[in-house]
Design a protein around this motif. Sequence first.
Motif, short mmCIF file in Angstrom:
data_model
loop_
_atom_site.label_atom_id
_atom_site.label_comp_id
_atom_site.label_asym_id
_atom_site.label_seq_id
_atom_site.Cartn_x
_atom_site.Cartn_y
_atom_site.Cartn_z
N THR A 1 0.82 -1.26 0.11
CA THR A 1 -0.10 0.01 0.05
C THR A 1 0.79 1.19 -0.04
O THR A 1 0.42 2.53 -0.02
CB THR A 1 -0.83 -0.07 1.02
N SER A 2 2.24 1.05 0.11
CA SER A 2 2.88 2.39 0.10
C SER A 2 2.81 3.13 -1.30
O SER A 2 2.94 2.45 -2.25
CB SER A 2 4.33 1.89 0.50
N ARG A 3 2.74 4.29 -1.31
CA ARG A 3 2.65 5.30 -2.34
C ARG A 3 3.57 6.49 -2.05
O ARG A 3 3.24 7.49 -1.80
CB ARG A 3 1.34 5.64 -2.68
N PRO A 4 4.99 6.33 -2.69
CA PRO A 4 5.72 7.38 -2.50
C PRO A 4 5.27 8.50 -3.12
O PRO A 4 5.03 8.60 -4.31
CB PRO A 4 7.25 6.89 -2.87
N GLU A 5 5.47 9.89 -2.47
CA GLU A 5 4.90 10.97 -3.27
C GLU A 5 5.53 11.69 -4.30
O GLU A 5 7.07 11.48 -4.38
CB GLU A 5 4.71 12.23 -2.17
N ILE A 6 5.16 12.10 -5.42
CA ILE A 6 5.72 12.62 -6.63
C ILE A 6 5.96 13.96 -6.67
O ILE A 6 4.79 14.69 -6.09
CB ILE A 6 5.30 11.88 -7.86
N SER A 7 6.86 14.51 -6.71
CA SER A 7 7.12 15.99 -6.69
C SER A 7 6.55 16.82 -8.17
O SER A 7 6.25 18.08 -7.86
CB SER A 7 8.58 16.48 -6.50
N ASN A 8 6.63 16.14 -9.18
CA ASN A 8 6.14 16.94 -10.44
C ASN A 8 5.12 16.22 -10.90
O ASN A 8 4.46 15.06 -10.85
CB ASN A 8 7.23 16.81 -11.60
N THR A 9 4.47 16.71 -12.05
CA THR A 9 3.21 16.41 -12.58
C THR A 9 3.12 16.57 -13.89
O THR A 9 4.05 17.42 -14.80
CB THR A 9 1.87 17.06 -12.08
N ILE A 10 2.43 15.60 -14.80
CA ILE A 10 2.26 15.97 -16.19
C ILE A 10 0.97 16.88 -16.37
O ILE A 10 -0.19 16.51 -15.88
CB ILE A 10 2.00 14.35 -16.94
N GLU A 11 1.07 17.87 -17.17
CA GLU A 11 -0.21 18.75 -17.30
C GLU A 11 -1.01 18.49 -18.24
O GLU A 11 -2.25 18.91 -18.42
CB GLU A 11 0.47 20.13 -17.59
N ASN A 12 -0.78 17.64 -19.14
CA ASN A 12 -1.61 17.40 -20.41
C ASN A 12 -1.40 15.78 -20.70
O ASN A 12 -1.34 15.52 -21.75
CB ASN A 12 -1.04 18.25 -21.55
N ILE A 13 -1.73 14.77 -19.91
CA ILE A 13 -1.68 13.46 -20.02
C ILE A 13 -2.75 12.96 -21.29
O ILE A 13 -2.57 12.04 -21.97
CB ILE A 13 -1.93 12.57 -19.04
N GLU A 14 -3.97 14.07 -21.45
CA GLU A 14 -4.80 13.54 -22.18
C GLU A 14 -3.94 13.77 -23.83
O GLU A 14 -4.58 13.40 -24.80
CB GLU A 14 -6.02 14.50 -22.31
N ASN A 15 -3.16 14.72 -24.10
CA ASN A 15 -2.45 14.89 -25.35
C ASN A 15 -1.75 13.70 -26.02
O ASN A 15 -1.30 13.53 -27.05
CB ASN A 15 -1.54 15.93 -25.40
N TYR A 16 -1.40 12.47 -25.19
CA TYR A 16 -0.63 11.51 -25.59
C TYR A 16 -1.40 10.19 -25.85
O TYR A 16 -2.25 9.77 -25.03
CB TYR A 16 0.38 11.12 -24.44
N ASP A 17 -1.26 9.43 -26.79
CA ASP A 17 -1.91 8.47 -27.14
C ASP A 17 -0.99 7.12 -26.83
O ASP A 17 -1.81 5.98 -26.40
CB ASP A 17 -2.07 8.24 -28.71
#
Length: 219
Positions: free
Chosen positions: A110-126
């Motif tokens: 159940t461990s989920r290490p936190e991520i510092s950065n994000t993808i702003e537009n995941i919908e743009n990728y197929d």
Amino acid sequence: MVLTLAGCGNAGNSTESENVDTTEKVNTEAESEEQNTEPAEGADGTEKSETKILVAYFSATGTTKQIAEQIAEVTGADLFEIMPVDAYSSEDLDYGNDDCRANREQNDSTSRPEISNTIENIENYDTVFIGHPIWWGEEPRIIDTFLESYDFSGKTMIDFCTSGGSGISTSEGNLKELCSSDVNWLAANRFSSDTDVDTVRDWVQSLGIETKNNEWRKR
């Protein structure tokens, strides 16, 4: 060029360096004079990017980073490094220590290490490549964090890993369980630390995916 998924004793099956900047590849598209041209965004939302492929990866010591960059090179994809809020130190990756951070995380599903950065537009990728080392026969838990942070419905996804010997089948199954059933998974692949770009190119070609960079097919 930047723009990811067991305790640890065997977690050392991966060799990985960190802190890579997210890089987007920028293409401009001619439009009619009557239209206003607004640049599309790269994975971090800052630059224009026309590619439909994303290579997202977590690399603790640099090995996975190297393979991810080679995949991006031959496909023309955007790169995204999955960066933990708390970077992994050498002590965290001391797989001989049962109480090291990596071992504790891998022993807790159940461990989920936190991520510092994000993808702003995941919908743009197929198409999305997910890269990671193998820790104790599985993907690091931060990859689970990444997969649970976005909607990959309807996308084509490809898992790849780096390890000294452990296979990718367990990780491949884990990743599929974390995504919706309509994700199209292509064959996963394990790479060693000395994999060259020609081997990566041959693998990408075997997948039969559409890529922006057509030159790699001629090499």
